[in-house]
Every structure is written in C-alpha cells, then in structure tokens.
Design an enzyme around this catalytic site. Structure first.
Site, PDB file in Angstrom:
ATOM      1  N   GLU A  12      29.604 -10.593  -3.933  1.00 25.07           N
ATOM      2  CA  GLU A  12      29.049 -10.674  -2.578  1.00 25.07           C
ATOM      3  C   GLU A  12      27.553 -10.349  -2.642  1.00 25.07           C
ATOM      4  O   GLU A  12      27.154  -9.404  -3.312  1.00 25.07           O
ATOM      5  CB  GLU A  12      29.773  -9.660  -1.684  1.00 25.07           C
ATOM      6  CG  GLU A  12      29.362  -9.707  -0.225  1.00 25.07           C
ATOM      7  CD  GLU A  12      30.138  -8.700   0.624  1.00 25.07           C
ATOM      8  OE1 GLU A  12      30.582  -7.672   0.064  1.00 25.07           O
ATOM      9  OE2 GLU A  12      30.305  -8.930   1.828  1.00 25.07           O
ATOM     10  N   GLU A  39      40.179 -11.408   3.136  1.00 26.78           N
ATOM     11  CA  GLU A  39      39.867 -10.024   2.752  1.00 26.78           C
ATOM     12  C   GLU A  39      40.375  -9.020   3.779  1.00 26.78           C
ATOM     13  O   GLU A  39      40.316  -9.275   4.986  1.00 26.78           O
ATOM     14  CB  GLU A  39      38.335  -9.951   2.645  1.00 26.78           C
ATOM     15  CG  GLU A  39      37.744  -8.567   2.527  1.00 26.78           C
ATOM     16  CD  GLU A  39      36.222  -8.655   2.430  1.00 26.78           C
ATOM     17  OE1 GLU A  39      35.681  -9.758   2.181  1.00 26.78           O
ATOM     18  OE2 GLU A  39      35.574  -7.619   2.583  1.00 26.78           O
ATOM     19  N   ARG A  64      30.951 -16.733   3.219  1.00 27.32           N
ATOM     20  CA  ARG A  64      31.923 -16.072   4.072  1.00 27.32           C
ATOM     21  C   ARG A  64      31.689 -16.559   5.496  1.00 27.32           C
ATOM     22  O   ARG A  64      30.535 -16.693   5.928  1.00 27.32           O
ATOM     23  CB  ARG A  64      31.736 -14.555   4.005  1.00 27.32           C
ATOM     24  CG  ARG A  64      32.862 -13.775   4.631  1.00 27.32           C
ATOM     25  CD  ARG A  64      32.584 -12.288   4.627  1.00 27.32           C
ATOM     26  NE  ARG A  64      31.791 -11.887   5.769  1.00 27.32           N
ATOM     27  CZ  ARG A  64      31.721 -10.627   6.230  1.00 27.32           C
ATOM     28  NH1 ARG A  64      32.384  -9.665   5.618  1.00 27.32           N
ATOM     29  NH2 ARG A  64      30.970 -10.335   7.268  1.00 27.32           N
ATOM     30  N   HIS A 119      38.822  -7.403   8.100  1.00 26.08           N
ATOM     31  CA  HIS A 119      38.312  -6.060   8.387  1.00 26.08           C
ATOM     32  C   HIS A 119      39.370  -5.102   8.930  1.00 26.08           C
ATOM     33  O   HIS A 119      39.155  -4.394   9.925  1.00 26.08           O
ATOM     34  CB  HIS A 119      37.081  -6.125   9.307  1.00 26.08           C
ATOM     35  CG  HIS A 119      35.944  -5.289   8.811  1.00 26.08           C
ATOM     36  ND1 HIS A 119      35.584  -4.100   9.385  1.00 26.08           N
ATOM     37  CD2 HIS A 119      35.102  -5.471   7.772  1.00 26.08           C
ATOM     38  CE1 HIS A 119      34.556  -3.581   8.725  1.00 26.08           C
ATOM     39  NE2 HIS A 119      34.252  -4.387   7.743  1.00 26.08           N
ATOM     40  N   GLU A 159      37.157  -2.582  -0.517  1.00 23.71           N
ATOM     41  CA  GLU A 159      35.785  -2.089  -0.356  1.00 23.71           C
ATOM     42  C   GLU A 159      35.742  -0.624   0.054  1.00 23.71           C
ATOM     43  O   GLU A 159      34.734   0.037  -0.168  1.00 23.71           O
ATOM     44  CB  GLU A 159      34.987  -2.960   0.625  1.00 23.71           C
ATOM     45  CG  GLU A 159      35.435  -2.862   2.064  1.00 23.71           C
ATOM     46  CD  GLU A 159      34.717  -3.850   2.984  1.00 23.71           C
ATOM     47  OE1 GLU A 159      34.499  -5.007   2.575  1.00 23.71           O
ATOM     48  OE2 GLU A 159      34.379  -3.461   4.104  1.00 23.71           O
ATOM     49  N   TYR A 183      33.017  -7.527  14.795  1.00 24.76           N
ATOM     50  CA  TYR A 183      32.566  -7.396  13.418  1.00 24.76           C
ATOM     51  C   TYR A 183      32.134  -8.744  12.819  1.00 24.76           C
ATOM     52  O   TYR A 183      32.803  -9.747  13.017  1.00 24.76           O
ATOM     53  CB  TYR A 183      33.688  -6.815  12.534  1.00 24.76           C
ATOM     54  CG  TYR A 183      33.316  -6.917  11.087  1.00 24.76           C
ATOM     55  CD1 TYR A 183      32.423  -6.019  10.536  1.00 24.76           C
ATOM     56  CD2 TYR A 183      33.762  -7.981  10.306  1.00 24.76           C
ATOM     57  CE1 TYR A 183      31.995  -6.156   9.229  1.00 24.76           C
ATOM     58  CE2 TYR A 183      33.340  -8.128   8.995  1.00 24.76           C
ATOM     59  CZ  TYR A 183      32.463  -7.211   8.465  1.00 24.76           C
ATOM     60  OH  TYR A 183      32.027  -7.362   7.183  1.00 24.76           O
ATOM     61  N   ASP A 195      36.840 -12.333   6.266  1.00 24.08           N
ATOM     62  CA  ASP A 195      37.131 -10.893   6.243  1.00 24.08           C
ATOM     63  C   ASP A 195      37.882 -10.503   7.514  1.00 24.08           C
ATOM     64  O   ASP A 195      37.354 -10.655   8.619  1.00 24.08           O
ATOM     65  CB  ASP A 195      35.793 -10.128   6.160  1.00 24.08           C
ATOM     66  CG  ASP A 195      35.961  -8.661   5.810  1.00 24.08           C
ATOM     67  OD1 ASP A 195      37.089  -8.145   5.933  1.00 24.08           O
ATOM     68  OD2 ASP A 195      34.960  -8.036   5.416  1.00 24.08           O
ATOM     69  N   ARG A 232      37.869  -5.569  -4.566  1.00 24.18           N
ATOM     70  CA  ARG A 232      36.633  -5.587  -3.777  1.00 24.18           C
ATOM     71  C   ARG A 232      35.740  -4.367  -3.979  1.00 24.18           C
ATOM     72  O   ARG A 232      34.702  -4.232  -3.320  1.00 24.18           O
ATOM     73  CB  ARG A 232      37.009  -5.678  -2.285  1.00 24.18           C
ATOM     74  CG  ARG A 232      37.481  -7.028  -1.871  1.00 24.18           C
ATOM     75  CD  ARG A 232      36.325  -7.993  -1.729  1.00 24.18           C
ATOM     76  NE  ARG A 232      35.493  -7.684  -0.583  1.00 24.18           N
ATOM     77  CZ  ARG A 232      34.166  -7.791  -0.579  1.00 24.18           C
ATOM     78  NH1 ARG A 232      33.507  -8.165  -1.648  1.00 24.18           N
ATOM     79  NH2 ARG A 232      33.474  -7.518   0.519  1.00 24.18           N
ATOM     80  N   TRP A 269      38.335  -0.514  12.916  1.00 21.14           N
ATOM     81  CA  TRP A 269      37.138  -1.351  12.855  1.00 21.14           C
ATOM     82  C   TRP A 269      37.014  -1.858  11.422  1.00 21.14           C
ATOM     83  O   TRP A 269      36.891  -2.877  11.048  1.00 21.14           O
ATOM     84  CB  TRP A 269      35.869  -0.561  13.202  1.00 21.14           C
ATOM     85  CG  TRP A 269      34.661  -1.453  13.230  1.00 21.14           C
ATOM     86  CD1 TRP A 269      34.260  -2.277  14.246  1.00 21.14           C
ATOM     87  CD2 TRP A 269      33.692  -1.641  12.191  1.00 21.14           C
ATOM     88  NE1 TRP A 269      33.115  -2.950  13.898  1.00 21.14           N
ATOM     89  CE2 TRP A 269      32.746  -2.581  12.639  1.00 21.14           C
ATOM     90  CE3 TRP A 269      33.540  -1.117  10.900  1.00 21.14           C
ATOM     91  CZ2 TRP A 269      31.660  -3.010  11.870  1.00 21.14           C
ATOM     92  CZ3 TRP A 269      32.471  -1.513  10.131  1.00 21.14           C
ATOM     93  CH2 TRP A 269      31.522  -2.463  10.606  1.00 21.14           C
TER      94      TRP A 269
HETATM   95  O1  EZ4 Z   1      31.725  -3.571   6.950  1.00 16.86           O
HETATM   96  O2  EZ4 Z   1      29.525  -2.744   4.292  1.00 16.86           O
HETATM   97  O3  EZ4 Z   1      32.791  -7.346   3.341  1.00 16.86           O
HETATM   98  N1  EZ4 Z   1      31.944  -6.646   3.800  1.00 16.86           N
HETATM   99  C1  EZ4 Z   1      32.127  -5.755   4.761  1.00 16.86           C
HETATM  100  C2  EZ4 Z   1      30.922  -4.933   5.141  1.00 16.86           C
HETATM  101  C3  EZ4 Z   1      31.285  -3.556   5.617  1.00 16.86           C
HETATM  102  C4  EZ4 Z   1      30.099  -2.638   5.539  1.00 16.86           C
HETATM  103  C5  EZ4 Z   1      30.516  -1.205   5.798  1.00 16.86           C
HETATM  104  O4  EZ4 Z   1      29.534  -0.337   5.363  1.00 16.86           O
HETATM  105  O5  EZ4 Z   1      33.214  -5.619   5.250  1.00 16.86           O
HETATM  106  O6  EZ4 Z   1      30.170  -5.614   6.113  1.00 16.86           O
HETATM  107 CO    CO Z   2      34.714  -6.543   3.982  1.00 17.68          CO
END
Ligand code: EZ4
Ligand code: CO
Length: 412
Positions: free
Chosen positions: A349, A246, A147, A222, A272, A159, A220, A293, A412
């Site tokens: 992952e 993602e 990643r 996020h 996730e 992030y 990602d 995920r 976030w």
């Molecule tokens: O932000 O697990 O893809 N992985 C992620 C992680 C999440 C954390 C949150 O608890 O997006 O890093």
């Molecule tokens: Co993620």
C-alpha cells in the site's frame, strides 16, 4: 558498537510522526518509526521513559537479543504501544547494521527477490463521477492497482473518502485520504451496514464497466460487519474479481473469517491493527486469509514481521503491508526493504506523503511505473532533518469514530 543515545523525535509536518534515533559510539545513527495514529504520545513515553534507558551501553549489533529482551522483560507483552516501541528499536538497529555493512538493508535480509514492489493507491469519491476521476488520477500517477472506496447514499461522512476539509487543513496538500483530524475531539462519522451492503456491488460493477477487467481493485471494509454480513459482501463482490477485500470483520475474533471463507472465493486481507504472530495464529493456520496487512511499524519491526511472513508463506499467504500516511517515510522504507527481500511479497500500500513531510524525511526510495524500490543507499535510505522537523511541533489529532442512526457507537 555500543549505543550511546536513543532520542525520540516528534514532528508534525502535515501530521504527527514519532521517530526513534539511535546513535552508536562509532558515530552511526539509525532511525525507527514509532507512529501510532491518534495515540502518538503513549509510544513516546514508552520509549523515552522505559526503553531508552535499557538501550544505552548495549551492543547495537545484537538485534535479535535486543528484540527478545524488550519483548520478554517487560512482562506485559504485545499491544500496539509496546509493539510500536519495539519496532522502532528493531528498525533503527537494522538501519545501523546495514550502514555499518555499507549496504542497503534489503541486501542483509537476503537480497532482492524482485525488481520492484507493485503498489496500490487510494482512489475515492463521494459519487461515481468523483471516484472515476480519482481512479484516473491514480493511473496518471503510474499506479497499476487501486483501492476503491465511495460514499454511501444517506450517509454524510464515512471512512475512506478524501474530504476537502482535510485538504484545506493541509494547505492543499492532497492526502488521499488522511483520516486523523487535528483538534480536541475526534470527528464523528455515520454508518449503516445495510445501506453499504446494498450500494457497494453496484459501484464495483460500474468501475469494471469503465476501467475493464485487468486493473487490480481492492476494497477496505474497515472492521464494520458481522461475520454473516461480511460473507454476503464477499460473495456479492465475486463477479468483480477483487485483488482483495480487507478487514471485513472486527479483527479481535479471528474465527469470524471461517464463515466468510465458507461462502466466498473473494481473497481476504487482514491485520493492520494486529501486533504479533499470535493475532494471526488461527487465520494463518486455517488459511482464512490471503494477505497479511501488518506494517513493520506496528508489528515489532522487521525481526518479528519477517517471522510472521515466513510462517504465512508456508500456507501460500502473501504480504500486503499497511502503508497509509500515518506510517512515516522511515516505516515505509522498512516495509520496502522487507518486501523486496521476501519470497511471498504480494503488494504494498502506498499513499504518498505531503511535501512538508518529504522535506523533514529525506528519502532515497523511488516510485516509478507503479512500482516502489527502496533505493541503494546504505541502511534504510532515510535521514531525518531534525532542524526542519523542529518547525512542526506535535498537535493533538484523533481518528474519527462512528455512530449508527440511533446514536449507538459502532466500529470505525
Ligand atoms: O484507517 O491508517 O487500509 N488502510 C486503512 C487506514 C487506517 C489508518 C488508521 O491509522 O485502513 O486508512
Ligand atoms: Co485498512
């Protein structure tokens, strides 16, 4: 085989983990991960105050019945706290059943469908040079997929970038990256979607130029973009052939992904923070995603996630189970047994845990040549050293959050 104890163990080697330990009258024990990053003690209370009393005296073999009882009898269904608690019970009971059978859990789930699990790690860097170094380190560790997250010019802290402060807090243990910070208040990060959208395609172009076309690359988003911004990102990354993109939009609105799909052939992954099959209803039925995920830990355990993945399989959607450091070794082992047994495994992952965590949780899984395997010990293959864990009491920790330049709180 009756349950005689259900103990909740909280330990914080490197970070907080919540583990349920179920004991039966014939002396078997099973473990389940109930770690909910930044909200750990809510699940502890749910388990200790509301679930454990229901388990005492019940038949440890009745996994499906116990799942249905915990899910339906609460009346207040779903949600991350509830489903993490249900997952911990479910996985602990699978651990016990497999130990009783004298088999590794994947055998009870149908046996191995493959020899190992392709895994990806988290490469990151504030600059391209740091990112390239991080990708090289991952390749040296054996990873065959990575990643890629980078800093964005003009943004201080975002992030996905491993921070030195975090390494220092963990005494040099490299958690690449661990976003939850110990302390009284969450850390504040900054965000600007337009800067991000301008910057990211150039990063992937540079990575492809440096590392070639073969290496599977993931990214990602996020949950930060609107549907039209997400569509633009997915389209702009098409030339770099991502394994997946993602969490491009906030996950509550499944229909947001329709717009992204209309505009791009970049494969999409999400889930996730999903807890049940209902969170996936539209995205699976309308084939808006390519990878599920969810973690076993956050989606009601093996019993429920297997149903989600079987449903996804009808649409050629594969697994891509969440495996950050906030999934404990117990949760990771559960994911590996499930991933080894299902037909529609995609990728796992895997961000490695720190040395202290590995001393508290003794594991039999292996990582070799970029592939994970759960090992062949009976059950999950993870044992918790309660004395070692007792050295590390809970410490409050929060995930960070985002503000835009004008101070507005952003996803976030
Ligand atoms: O932000 O697990 O893809 N992985 C992620 C992680 C999440 C954390 C949150 O608890 O997006 O890093
Ligand atoms: Co993620």
């Amino acid at each position: 085989m009756k349950i005689i104890a259900a103990d909740v163990i909280v330990t914080s080697p490197d970070r907080n983990f919540v583990t349920l330990k179920v004991t039966t009258d014939d002396g078997l024990t099973g473990l389940g991960d109930a770690t909910l990053n930044g909200r750990e003690l809510a699940v502890v209370s749910y388990l200790r105050d509301h679930v454990a009393p229901l388990l005492i005296g019940s038949d440890a073999h009745r996994i499906e019945d116990t799942w249905q009882l915990l899910y339906r009898s609460a009346y207040w269904r779903r949600g991350p706290v509830t489903m993490a608690a249900v997952a911990a019970v479910d996985v602990a009971l699978w651990d016990i059943k497999a130990k009783a059978a004298g088999m590794p859990l994947y055998q009870l789930l149908g046996g191995a469908s493959r020899s190992g699990l392709l895994s990806y790690g988290h490469a990151s860097g504030k600059t391209l040079d740091e990112l390239f170094d991080s990708i090289r380190e991952h390749l040296e560790l054996g990873y065959r997929a990575v990643r890629v997250q980078t800093g964005v010019p003009g943004l201080k802290s975002i992030y996905g970038i491993a921070s030195n402060a975090t390494f220092e807090a963990n005494s040099g243990v490299r958690y690449d990256h661990e976003p939850a910070q110990r302390g009284a208040r969450p850390a504040e990060e900054d965000w600007d979607t337009r800067s991000y959208l301008r910057h990211v395609p150039g990063v992937f172009e540079a990575v492809r130029n440096e590392f070639g076309p073969e290496l599977p690359l993931l990214h990602d988003g996020h949950h930060r973009m609107t549907p039209i911004q997400a569509a633009r990102l997915a389209k702009s990354l098409e030339p770099y052939d991502l394994f997946w993109l993602e969490d491009v939009t906030p996950a509550e609105n499944q229909e947001a992904l329709r717009l992204v799909r209309q505009h791009s052939t970049t494969p999409l992954a999400i889930g996730e923070i999903f807890n049940t099959v209902w969170d996936y209803q539209t995205v699976i039925r309308e084939q808006l995603i390519d990878y599920v995920r969810s973690a076993v830990t956050h989606t009601g355990g093996i019993t429920h996630l297997r149903k989600v993945l079987d449903h996804a399989a009808q649409y050629q959607i594969k697994s891509g189970m969440h495996g950050p450091t906030d999934i404990s070794p117990v949760g990771m082992a559960a994911a590996m047994h499930l991933g080894l047994s299902i037909h529609n495994f995609g990728i796992q992952e895997y961000m490695q845990h720190g040395a202290r965590t590995n001393e508290v949780f003794r594991q039999s899984f292996t990582f070799s040549g970029g592939m994970l395997h759960p090992g062949d010990a009976p059950g999950l293959g993870v044992e918790l050293d309660v004395d070692e864990g007792g050295k590390y009491p809970y410490e409050r920790a929060y995930l960070p959050y985002n503000r835009l330049a004008d101070g507005t709180v952003h996803d976030w």
